[in-house]
Design an enzyme around this catalytic site. Sequence first.
Site, PDB file in Angstrom:
ATOM      1  N   TYR A  26      36.537  41.370  37.269  1.00 52.02           N
ATOM      2  CA  TYR A  26      37.303  42.097  36.252  1.00 52.02           C
ATOM      3  C   TYR A  26      37.045  41.599  34.835  1.00 52.02           C
ATOM      4  O   TYR A  26      36.408  40.589  34.636  1.00 52.02           O
ATOM      5  CB  TYR A  26      38.785  42.191  36.574  1.00 52.02           C
ATOM      6  CG  TYR A  26      39.609  40.958  36.815  1.00 52.02           C
ATOM      7  CD1 TYR A  26      40.812  41.079  37.499  1.00 52.02           C
ATOM      8  CD2 TYR A  26      39.246  39.693  36.367  1.00 52.02           C
ATOM      9  CE1 TYR A  26      41.627  39.987  37.719  1.00 52.02           C
ATOM     10  CE2 TYR A  26      40.047  38.602  36.586  1.00 52.02           C
ATOM     11  CZ  TYR A  26      41.246  38.747  37.259  1.00 52.02           C
ATOM     12  OH  TYR A  26      42.035  37.652  37.471  1.00 52.02           O
ATOM     13  N   GLU A  27      37.520  42.397  33.865  1.00 51.68           N
ATOM     14  CA  GLU A  27      37.189  42.246  32.437  1.00 51.68           C
ATOM     15  C   GLU A  27      35.686  42.429  32.196  1.00 51.68           C
ATOM     16  O   GLU A  27      35.099  41.833  31.293  1.00 51.68           O
ATOM     17  CB  GLU A  27      37.636  40.875  31.890  1.00 51.68           C
ATOM     18  CG  GLU A  27      39.074  40.516  32.178  1.00 51.68           C
ATOM     19  CD  GLU A  27      40.082  41.449  31.536  1.00 51.68           C
ATOM     20  OE1 GLU A  27      39.673  42.401  30.866  1.00 51.68           O
ATOM     21  OE2 GLU A  27      41.293  41.235  31.721  1.00 51.68           O
ATOM     22  N   GLY A  28      35.064  43.266  33.007  1.00 57.45           N
ATOM     23  CA  GLY A  28      33.621  43.473  32.948  1.00 57.45           C
ATOM     24  C   GLY A  28      32.950  42.509  33.893  1.00 57.45           C
ATOM     25  O   GLY A  28      33.167  41.291  33.811  1.00 57.45           O
TER      26      GLY A  28
END
Length: 598
Positions: free
Chosen positions: A405-407
Site C-alpha cells: 500500500y501507498e503505492g
Amino acid sequence: MSNNRLIGGEFLVKDLTWDNIFTPEDFSEEQKMMLESAKEFIDREVWPKKHQIEKKDYALIEDLMKKLGELGFLGISVPEEYGGLGMGFVTTMLVCDYISGATGSLATAYGAHTGIGTMPITLYGTEEQKKKYLPKLATGEWFASYALTEPDAGSDANSGKAKAKLSDDGKFYHLTGQKMWITNAGFAELFIVFARIDEDENITAFLVEKSQAGEGFSLGEEEDKLGIVSSSTRQVFFNDVKVPVENLLGERNKGFKIAMNALNVGRIKLGAACLDAQRRITSNAINYANERKQFGVSISSFGAVQQKIAEMATKTFASESGSYRPAKNIEDAIADNIAKGMSHNEAELKGIEEYAIEASIVKVFASEAAQFTSDEGIQIYGGMGYSKEMPMEAAWRDARISRIYEGTNEINRLLSVSMLVKRAFQGKIDLMSPAMKVGEELMSIPSCDVPDYSETLAQEKEILTNLKKAFFMVAGSALQKFGADLEKHQQLIISAAEILIEVYMTESTVLRAEKLSKENPGASSELAIKLAQLQLFDSVEKIKNKGLSGIVSFTEGDEQRMMLSGLRRFTRYNEYPNVVKLKTEVAEFLIKENKYVL
C-alpha cells in the site's frame, strides 16, 4: 539547519556534513515527551492485547482509536484553530512511529485516519469544510476513510470508473461506483471518495458522510486478509448517492493531484510506521535468544544467531536514520515557504511535494527492512516463531502489506528515478554536470595516492561519494541512450533506483553515526559507527550487483568494459572492514543490553 537544507533529490549532487542532518538524537524535550506518551499508551493499552487483536477484533481497534483521539494523538498535525495540536512534521512522524510498533492493525487504522483521511481536508478543504470536519476527526468523534482504489484502478489511480454527475438543480452530485481495499470502512463516518465528473480528464475528490448518504451507500463484508487482520478493510458501493456540491474537495478535475500529494505524505509516514515494529522485533529476538538454551548454552552465543541480530539492528538503524532526515527537511521547507509569504496550506503542500523522491525511498527501504527483520526474527525463534503464541508470526504477516500500500514498492522505485529525471528537465537539479564529470573520470587514470582515513568514517564518506558516481554512470548513460523512451525499460530503471535508495539511506546512516561520535562519544556512538560500516558494506555489495545487471542490459563492447571498470572503481574499498568482527561486536553489545538500544 533550515538555511543549509538540500532541496529534494539534491543529495545526489551535494555532500552534506554531519552537522546539517537531523537525527532521532535531535528530538526536542517536547518531542521526547510525545514519544514517551505514545510508547506508554502502546505498552499499556495495545501490547497486552495482541492475541485479541489477532482474532479479528475490529471493535477493539475502533475503541483504541477513540482512546487515541481522547489523548490528542489523532490531531497531532491538525491546526489548533480546528481542534488539533498543530505540531510540526517531525513530531507527527515520531508519533506515527511509536503508535505503530505493536500491531499493524492499529498502525493501519491510525495512518489511514491521520494521514490520507485527514490531511487532504487540512490541505485542500474550504474554510467551511475544515471547521465542520477537522474538529471531529482530531478528537475521534468521527473517523475518516480514503476511497481511491477500484477493482481496475490500483497503481493507475486516475483510471477509476466511479462517476459523478451534477443534478439538474445544481445542488448535488450523483455518485456511482465501487471502491475496494478501503481501510477503516467499517467504522468511518467520513469518506474521501474519488470519482470522475462526466468525461473529465482527471478524477475529482468528494467528502461523503455515511450517515447522510442514504440507501445508495453500502459496505461489503470485512476482507479476510493475510495480516493486519483487525484493521477494517471493506469494499464500498455507491449507487446514485447524493453528495452536496459544497462537499467537493479542492477543485473539479484536480482530484488526481490531491490523491498523489496525499500518498506522498502517506509514503514517508509509512516508513515511520515501520520503525518501532523493527525495534520491537529486534529486541524480542535478542531477548528470546538470550533465554533459549540449546546444547547447554544460550543460542545468543552462536555466531549464526549473532549475525542475524547484527543485520536486524543494522536495518533498523538505517531505517531510522533515513526516515527522520527528510521529515526535518519537510518541516524546514514548510517554515521557509511560510516565510516567503505562502499560506500554511500552500507551504505544507509545497514542502511535502518537494521531498517526494525521498518519501518514496524511505517507504521502500523501511518496509522491506521491516519484512527482513520479522523474517529473521521468526528464524531466531525457530519453530516457536511459527506459532501464533509468539509475536513474530503476526509481525511477519503485518509487515507484508507495507510493501504494497501507498503505492507498491515497484511503483515507488520507478517513481523515485522518474521524479529525479523530471526535476533535472525542469532545471531544479543539475544532473548533467556531475554525469559529465563521471564520464571524464572514467577516461582518466585512477590515482595511486594513499588516502588518509584518520578521521572517523572518512573511508565510508569517500565510498559514498563514489557510489553517487556509480548512479550517474548507470542512470546518466541510460538516459543519454534512451531519452524519453527510458520509461519503457523498467528493469533498468529499477536497477538505477536500487542504487539511488542505497545511496540515500546509507548516507543518512553514516552521517548519523558521525554526528553521534562528534556530539556524544561513547559506547552508543561506537555501536552506531559499526552499524554504519555494516550498512555501507551491504550497500556496496547491492550496488555492485544492480550496477552490473543495469550496465550489461544496455551496453556492449568497449563501452560495457569501460563502465564495468568504472563500477569496480566506484565500489572499491581501499581497506576492507572485518565484517564478521563488526557483526560479532554489534551483536554482543545488544545481547548484553538484552534489546535494541539506539
